[in-house]
Each structure stands twice: as structure tokens, then as C-alpha cells.
Design a protein around this motif. Structure first.
Motif, mmCIF file in Angstrom:
data_model
loop_
_atom_site.group_PDB
_atom_site.id
_atom_site.type_symbol
_atom_site.label_atom_id
_atom_site.label_comp_id
_atom_site.label_asym_id
_atom_site.label_seq_id
_atom_site.Cartn_x
_atom_site.Cartn_y
_atom_site.Cartn_z
ATOM 1 N N LYS A 41 -26.222 9.145 -25.983
ATOM 2 C CA LYS A 41 -25.827 7.804 -25.565
ATOM 3 C C LYS A 41 -26.905 6.776 -25.889
ATOM 4 O O LYS A 41 -26.606 5.654 -26.327
ATOM 5 C CB LYS A 41 -25.526 7.813 -24.071
ATOM 6 N N ASP A 57 -28.859 6.624 -28.284
ATOM 7 C CA ASP A 57 -28.874 6.336 -29.723
ATOM 8 C C ASP A 57 -27.536 5.775 -30.193
ATOM 9 O O ASP A 57 -27.187 5.883 -31.379
ATOM 10 C CB ASP A 57 -29.198 7.606 -30.517
ATOM 11 N N ASP A 58 -26.773 5.232 -29.263
ATOM 12 C CA ASP A 58 -25.428 4.732 -29.578
ATOM 13 C C ASP A 58 -24.554 5.825 -30.176
ATOM 14 O O ASP A 58 -23.689 5.572 -31.011
ATOM 15 C CB ASP A 58 -25.496 3.534 -30.534
ATOM 16 N N TYR A 59 -24.818 7.046 -29.748
ATOM 17 C CA TYR A 59 -24.036 8.220 -30.121
ATOM 18 C C TYR A 59 -24.156 8.588 -31.605
ATOM 19 O O TYR A 59 -23.399 9.416 -32.100
ATOM 20 C CB TYR A 59 -22.563 8.042 -29.739
ATOM 21 N N SER A 68 -32.084 2.901 -22.187
ATOM 22 C CA SER A 68 -31.157 3.642 -21.338
ATOM 23 C C SER A 68 -31.911 4.339 -20.207
ATOM 24 O O SER A 68 -33.130 4.492 -20.251
ATOM 25 C CB SER A 68 -30.391 4.681 -22.160
#
Length: 415
Positions: A236, A238-240, A295
Motif C-alpha cells: 500500500k 508504494d501505491d501497490y 503511510s
């Protein structure tokens, strides 16, 4: 007042007798057992295990490898090509809990000492083979040495020197250490079951398998990435977006990265937001936290070169020891970056490890790392010379008298 028991009498594996037939490094499977108090009898051919001449350094004529992996053991020489010696081996097995075959599978069976013959005289016996590639598969008969298991498992990347020749780069050995450790764990589980059920068993461990298993995270990550990106993504934070498996994916990290201090290096690991905030408060740079809070978990600020440059300047302002003290004071995960040569000078290492000294063991050796609270493990004896304990074992363990030992010697059973 009764005499208090000694560490040898109260050791976790006191009373467990292990018969070992081994060559070279796989003998480490019983080093762990001996360190925990098991009685390990190393049965050698009359010429002995040539581990004493292998690798480097050679300490006063004997290899460090032998001094480490065979410490705490008794050496008995038997010429197992002679039936009289085979009979002695079977006598040993009758009173033992474990037999280790640390060499190519089937070596003992060809001498009439396979699992079937051993379990016939002791149904509770646990028989373990440890080898290079195991008892099955296309490589099972392939000769090998320790580094092979790591290259096979994908743990060693070939390097090229200035003249264009490929060479083996420095790396920590995995298979030759993990194989014995997994093997010892499996043996002890089998011993517990044998004592509860009266039924022994045969098991085996390949050092190559152990090397691959120790790297399960990367192998399983690559396997997971074979599935579509709709099912398997990156984190998450790493923006997935997917990262390379394992430590290969750490290269782009910023909040989890190695930084140069004023006198060396430290590892910074503020991947949780709480640790990142603690760090920023501690260095009086809350502007960094406010700009890049990240995050809550597992955020490495991947690829943020601007932040990385700021952190590089900050870490260069203090010594490594000062950063470790900072980590303690401000609850921030910061670790030393040592080498195999410098680790012995680290204060944490000096506190946790107390060397077995060269004066008594032939070389300075590290002890078994597990600590038993309020207990002292027995100190293992120096690794034996070939046949050093032959007479002692025959008398104390098997109860042979001088006349019987003399007959064995005359018959050539002892070499």
C-alpha cells in the motif's frame, strides 16, 4: 550436603547418545547437539576425517573447520570393512538414540549398517542422513562442496575481476550451516516421538534444500508474481506497485536504507510512521515529517531522492556510535553496519558472546547462541584427534575389557 549437579548432568540433551559417521562440514549437525549436552561419538575410519586438513585458516596444523564442527565429540576409529568393527558399531547403536550419516546417502548401508540393520538392534533409533543434494533427484549422486548449495539456491551472484575472469564473491555461507541446523531440529523432533512411541524413523536433509528454504521469501515472491497483478500487488505504501522480491527491492528505499555516518555506516529503518516521527523530532527536523509523513506502516519513501539527500547530510553529521545512542534515546531503529572482522568489537556482540578460548579449544570459537535463563550450558571439549577416545568409548560405553579390546586391535577392527 549433596554435591550440586554439573552443567554436563543438567544440560538439555544430557543422556542422549549420538553415533556419528561423517566427513567434512555436515558434521555440524551434531555440533549443535553436543553443545546442548548430548554425548556424540564420532566414528572415523583409521585414516580419519580429512576435515582436519580442509579450508583455512589452519591453526597449529589443524583446520578451524574441524576445531569448530567437531568440538565436544569423542573420536573412535573403526575399520568398518571388517565384520568385527561392524559388530562394534551395532553395539554402539544398541545404547544410542541417534545415528547420523553425514556423507553420501547409502554409505553405511553398503557396509551393512543401513537403517534396516540398525533398527533391528534398536527399534527406537533415529537415523538421519545429511548430504549435498539429498537422497532423491537428478543431482543426488553429484559430488559437491558447501558453496555449491548456495549457487544452486540462487544466493550467490557471480562476479568478474578486472581481467575479465569470473570468480566467487565474498558471501555468508547458508546451505552448509542451515542444513545441519534444520537436520538437528528434525532429529530432536524424531527423538521426542521415539521416546513417546518406541518407534524410531529415518529422515534426511539436503544442504541445498536448506539453502533454498532459507531464501523462501524471494522464491515465494517470484512465484506470487507469476499471478496477475489484479491478485498480487506491491505494498500500500508504494501505491501497490510491485517491488523486486526481498532485499533487491530495498535499493530504492529511503527511510529504510544504509547511510554514511561521519566514521562509517548505519542502517536506518524508520518504515513505521511512529518511528519516522520519533527520528524527525530527535533531529529537530519536523519539517521532514510534515512534508513526507508517509503511510502508517511499511513506508520506505521509495525513490524520494530529495528526502534521501537530506537524510544523507543528517547522518553524516554524527558518528555511528552516536547514532546508535540516538536510536536508544529516541526510540528509532538504527543499527550498526559491521563486517565479519569488526563484529567482535561491537559492544552488543561482546556482551552476548563469550568466546571459547584458543588455549583450551585450539582456536577462539563462538558458543551456541541460545541462552538458557539461569542455567549454564556445558563447555564442549576440544575437537578430537583421530581415535583419541577409542579405548575410553569401548570401555566406558560398551563395557569391553582389556582382553576384548586387544583382540579387536589384533583383528584390525580399530585400524
Amino acid at each position: 550436603m549433596p554435591t550440586p549437579p554439573t552443567p554436563n548432568e543438567t544440560a538439555p540433551l544430557a543422556g542422549l547418545r549420538v553415533i556419528e559417521s561423517s566427513l567434512l562440514g555436515p558434521a555440524a549437525i551434531t555440533t549443535h547437539l553436543a553443545d546442548l549436552g548430548a554425548e556424540v561419538i564420532k566414528v572415523e575410519s583409521p585414516s580419519g576425517d580429512y576435515v582436519r586438513e580442509m579450508t583455512w585458516p589452519i591453526v597449529e596444523g589443524t583446520s578451524l573447520l574441524h576445531l569448530h564442527v567437531n568440538r565436544g565429540k569423542k573420536s573412535l576409529t573403526l575399520d568398518l570393512k571388517r565384520p568385527e568393527a561392524v559388530a562394534v558399531y551395532l553395539d554402539l547403536v544398541r545404547g544410542a538414540g541417534v545415528v547420523i550419516e553425514a556423507m553420501r546417502p547409502g554409505t553405511l548401508a553398503r557396509l551393512g549398517l543401513g537403517y534396516g540393520q540398525l533398527s533391528a538392534v534398536n527399534p527406537e533409533i533415529v537415523f538421519c542422513n545429511i548430504s549435498g543434494y539429498g537422497m532423491t533427484g537428478p543431482y543426488k549422486d553429484l559430488p559437491s562442496h558447501g558453496i555449491a548449495f548456495d549457487t544452486w539456491a540462487g544466493l550467490v551472484n557471480p562476479a568478474t575481476d578486472d581481467e575479465g575472469y569470473v570468480y566467487i564473491p565474498e558471501h555468508a555461507s547458508v546451505g552448509m550451516h542451515a542444513g545441519p541446523l534444520f537436520g538437528a531440529l528434525g532429529v530432536l523432533a524424531a527423538v521426542l516421538r521415539a521416546r513417546a512411541t518406541g518407534r524410531g524413523c529415518q529422515l534426511e536433509i539436503a544442504q541445498s534444500d536448506a539453502a533454498a528454504y532459507m531464501d523462501w521469501y524471494r522464491s515465494e515472491s517470484w512465484k506470487a508474481y507469476e499471478r496477475p497483478e489484479s491478485e498480487v500487488t506491491g505494498n500500500k505504501s508504494d501505491d501497490y506497485v510491485r517491488r523486486a522480491p526481498g532485499t533487491a527491492g530495498m535499493r530504492e528505499g529511503v527511510r529504510y536504507q544504509i547511510y554514511a555516518s561521519s566514521d562509517g555506516y548505519v542502517l536506518f529503518m524508520a518504515s513505521e510512521r511512529a518511528f519516522w516521527k520519533n527520528f524527525c523530532q530527535g533531529v529537530d527536523r519536523m519539517d521532514l515529517f510534515e512534508r513526507w509523513p508517509g503511510s502508517k506502516f511499511a513506508d520506505h519513501a521509495r525513490g524520494n531522492r530529495e528526502l534521501q539527500a537530506e537524510l544523507a547530510r543528517i547522518f553524516a553529521s554524527r558518528t555511528s556510535l552516536e547514532w546508535i545512542a540516538f536510536g536508544n534515546e529516541h526510540d528509532t531503529p538504527i543499527a550498526p553496519v559491521n563486517t565479519p572482522k569488526t563484529i567482535a568489537d561491537d559492544p552488543q556482540f561482546r556482551h552476548r558472546f563469550h568466546w571459547y578460548p584458543a588455549a583450551s579449544h585450539g582456536a577462539d570459537l563462538l558458543p551456541f547462541p541460545v541462552k538458557y535463563i539461569d542455567e549454564t550450558l556445558p563447555t564442549p571439549s576440544k575437537a578430537p584427534t583421530v581415535g583419541e577416545h577409542s579405548v575410553e568409548v569401548l570401555k566406558r560405553v560398551l563395557g569391553y575389557d582389556d582382553a576384548r579390546i586387544a583382540r579387536l586391535e589384533a583383528e584390525g577392527a580399530l585400524g
